[in-house]
Write an enzyme that holds these catalytic residues in place. Structure first.
Site: not given
Ligand code: BGC
Length: 727
Positions: A334-335, A474, A586-587
């Site tokens: 999704w980035d 996550e 985490k984010q």
């Molecule tokens: C993040 C995800 C991201 C992925 C790839 C993960 O650590 O939590 O949101 O899509 O890294 O960058």
């Protein structure tokens, strides 16, 4: 050409201990391929890599990965029998520069060999932005204090490894005359053929002889010269690279492209590439006056996005680490849609369209994934590669060597709505109705079908729910009713109905075709309407504070300051199970939702949720996707100091290796997030019908912020703080 510092990334010391980090930083590319900044002469333990869009092959554990193409860099000067190596002899001076203006990577070195011969070397390279198949290296050498023999070896190296896998078998190699060699390889499983051909010319010195080294899968040209003190020698290595994704006969295509390159010569190729870059920057540059660090770092990040975006290919998209490293194996997350794509949608809509078309072409994989999991419609892979089938590894080795189950590929479902979101955002920003009619609508409608089959009816609550997911945060797995996922799913359904209505009006034939093919019966559409009206979104009492998921507020509370100082994530500290017991993110998750749907959540709601969630987010050590979004939101809230702090943290991620993992590749989502932080955060840009408004919150020392963007085909120019706040 003397260059203003903000257009240069400079390194003034050779850092053998930071080889891999610097290889990432000095990545060059042209939207077809990316090449890490490995030195031409090669060092023990270095990690040379060239990644070509779409060049995937099957791999154990990670399903499929972007293949490391044969190394086109090898160029080794041998001085009176001694190989040039900066880790031997004496390095008298060293400077490396990446010229962001035209993608030229240049190194100037003064080196004394162990036997005491001193040379001045200037080596530069670029990947042509004007001709995606062409690459070039120029080396100028001046013997400073000796007359002697200089040998120049220029080759191609097919022993290009991925971390756990070698993907190639050799088809053929050979020479065409004294000055040209080629290498023809094929990937083991996907059967993609690739040919690299290289040509060497030398001027200066007294030519003695030309030979070939015909090592297995590593052909090289060797030129021997007599050289004299003070007299420069210059060598040009031109390379062509072609795969069977673009050409039938890769060998003859590569050789004829190389022939064309020879006639134009290094200077001609560089000029064409420089002109292509000038056009690129004319549209994409952002200037920040009064803050050189921010100006330079932002430009660097935009450069990395520009070299990674597929220019001629709508069956590829930008991987999480761009084309710059082995991290995440070249998989697309999704980035791309949520973090990187807005930059392209507003600056280079043609490139955004390519990447959205990638999702269209991978719909069959998304449909297979839905079917395999027992759902209808299209369910996009959390990690996607060439076919759109799920490529998230189910297990990865943990810190102590034990296997850790990765659940994101099974249950991080919001990606499906994120793709739909990016399509609608692109459509609204560009007005590209043809894209929506021919491709976008099918994606939005089929993803809506997925959500229609994904929801569950909770009799007790008398509402629809979405259970057992992972949201953007996550740290928490297997949660029910993640607010982000539920609201984005609902949004996906709302937009599907709107788009179908639009299609019925503007293109009834297409609407009818999709209704039949995707089984969009009246019953199905009523089902969507019921979900929209009745999907549970957790919130705190009647306030606008959203609850991240069912039961989040009942988890243990945590004061992140109590854990300082630390250098690892809260997950590393508390363990995968442990961290799930706490309200630590985490984010951004709820905040991410409030950002994406910013037209519907007002500033008071944002403030209330920010006050709750920002202090609970592991912003420094959690996901690298977080800081740019926090910068953006803090700017919207007028918290400019905080915003600037997060912004600079994000901006220096790769340049300063602040997370210690830049060796794995560029943090491309961070790069995209930075653009959004500047444009939607600090400048406060908002689209309004055919116009726009600005609500600037600039850091006080930014004397000027200037950028342009496209809105519905028209170019807009913004210059702050003086601009009117409307366009
Ligand atoms: C993040 C995800 C991201 C992925 C790839 C993960 O650590 O939590 O949101 O899509 O890294 O960058």
């Amino acid at each position: 050409m003397t260059e203003r510092n903000n257009w240069l990334i400079t390194e003034t010391r050779f850092h053998p201990a930071a080889l891999h980090h610097k290889e990432t930083v000095f990545t060059i590319g042209n939207g077809y391929l990316g090449t890490r900044g490995t030195f031409e002469e090669g060092y023990p333990g270095d990690r040379p890599a060239t990644f070509v869009h779409g060049l995937f092959d099957a791999a154990p554990l990670v399903n499929t990965e972007l293949v490391n193409a044969p190394n086109w860099l090898p160029f080794v000067p041998v001085i009176n029998g001694e190989r040039f190596r900066m880790d031997r002899g004496t390095l008298l001076s060293y400077r490396r520069e990446l010229h962001l203006r035209n993608g030229l990577l240049k190194r100037t070195v003064c080196w004394r060999s162990p036997a005491g011969h001193t040379v001045e070397l200037r080596i530069e390279r670029f990947a042509s932005l004007a001709d995606r198949h062409l690459l070039a290296i120029r080396c100028r050498i001046i013997p400073l204090d000796f007359d002697g023999i200089l040998e120049l070896r220029a080759g191609l190296d097919g022993h290009a490894l991925n971390p756990e896998c070698f993907h190639w078998h050799l088809e053929d190699q050979g020479a065409c005359g004294e000055h040209t060699v080629y290498l023809h390889m094929r990937t083991r499983h996907s059967g993609i053929a690739l040919c690299e051909a290289c040509h060497l010319t030398v001027s200066g010195g007294e030519e003695m002889n030309w030979t070939h080294l015909d090592c297995d899968a590593a052909p090289a040209i060797v030129a021997s010269l007599k050289v004299r003190a003070g007299e420069p020698v210059s060598a040009d290595k031109l390379v062509s690279l072609v795969t069977s994704r673009e050409a039938g006969d890769v060998v003859s295509t590569a050789l004829s492209l190389l022939e064309g390159a020879r006639t134009r010569g290094y200077d001609g190729l560089l000029q064409a590439s420089t002109e292509a870059w000038a056009q690129e920057w004319d549209v994409c540059d952002i200037t920040i006056e009064g803050d050189d660090q921010a100006d330079q770092a932002l430009r660097y990040n935009l450069f990395q996005l520009l070299i990674a975006a597929p220019r001629h290919d709508d069956r590829a998209s930008i991987p999480a680490k761009a084309l710059s490293g082995f991290g995440y194996r070249g998989h697309v997350f999704w980035d791309t849609e949520i973090f990187m794509l807005p930059f392209f949608t507003f600056m280079r809509p043609e490139l955004a369209r390519n990447m959205l078309m990638y999702r269209y072409h991978t719909l069959p994989g998304a449909r297979r994934k839905a079917q395999e999991q027992g759902y209808a419609g299209a369910m996009f892979a959390w990690e996607s590669a060439d076919t759109g089938d799920e490529t998230t590894p189910r297990f990865v080795p943990g810190p102590n060597g034990q296997l850790v189950r990765i659940w994101t590929g099974d249950i991080e479902h919001h990606i499906t709505a994120d793709v739909a979101y990016a399509i609608v955002q692109y459509w609204q920003a560009t007005g590209d109705d043809a894209f929506m009619r021919d491709y976008g609508a099918e994606i939005v409608l089929d993803t809506a079908r997925f959500w229609g089959s994904r929801v569950e009816w909770n009799q007790a609550r008398a509402q629809y729910e979405i259970n057992d997911v992972i949201g953007p945060d996550e740290y928490h797995e297997h949660v029910n009713n993640n607010a982000f996922t539920n609201r984005m799913a609902q949004w996906n359904l709302e937009n599907a109905l709107d788009i179908l209505a639009w299609l019925r009006l503007t293109c009834p034939d297409k609407a009818a075709e999709l209704e039949t093919r995707l089984e969009l019966t009246e019953e199905q559409l009523s089902h969507w309407r019921r979900i929209i009206g009745n999907l549970y979104i957790p919130r705190h009492n009647a306030t606008s504070l959203l609850e991240q998921f069912d039961g989040f507020f009942a988890l243990g509370d945590i004061n992140l300051a109590d854990y300082e100082p630390r250098t690892v994530s809260m997950q590393a500290l508390l363990g995968i199970e442990g961290v799930q017991q706490y309200q630590v993110l985490k984010q951004p998750d709820v905040l991410m939702l409030l950002y994406l749907l910013r037209e519907e959540y007002d500033i008071a709601a944002l403030r209330e949720n920010w006050a709750y969630y920002a202090p609970r987010t592991d912003i420094t050590y959690g996901s690298s996707l977080g800081p740019a979004i926090h910068a953006l939101l803090a700017a919207r809230l007028g918290e400019v100091d905080q915003a600037y702090h997060y912004f600079m943290h994000a901006a220096r991620t790769d340049l300063d290796d602040t997370r210690g993992n830049a060796a794995d590749g560029i943090h491309a989502a961070t790069a995209g997030g930075l653009w959004q932080a500047v444009v939607f955060g600090f400048a406060g840009l908002r689209m309004k019908g055919n116009g726009y408004t600005l609500a600037p919150h600039l850091p006080p020392h930014w004397r000027k912020l200037a950028f342009t963007f496209y809105h519905r085909g028209k170019r807009a120019y913004v210059s702050l703080p003086d601009d009117e706040t409307q366009g």
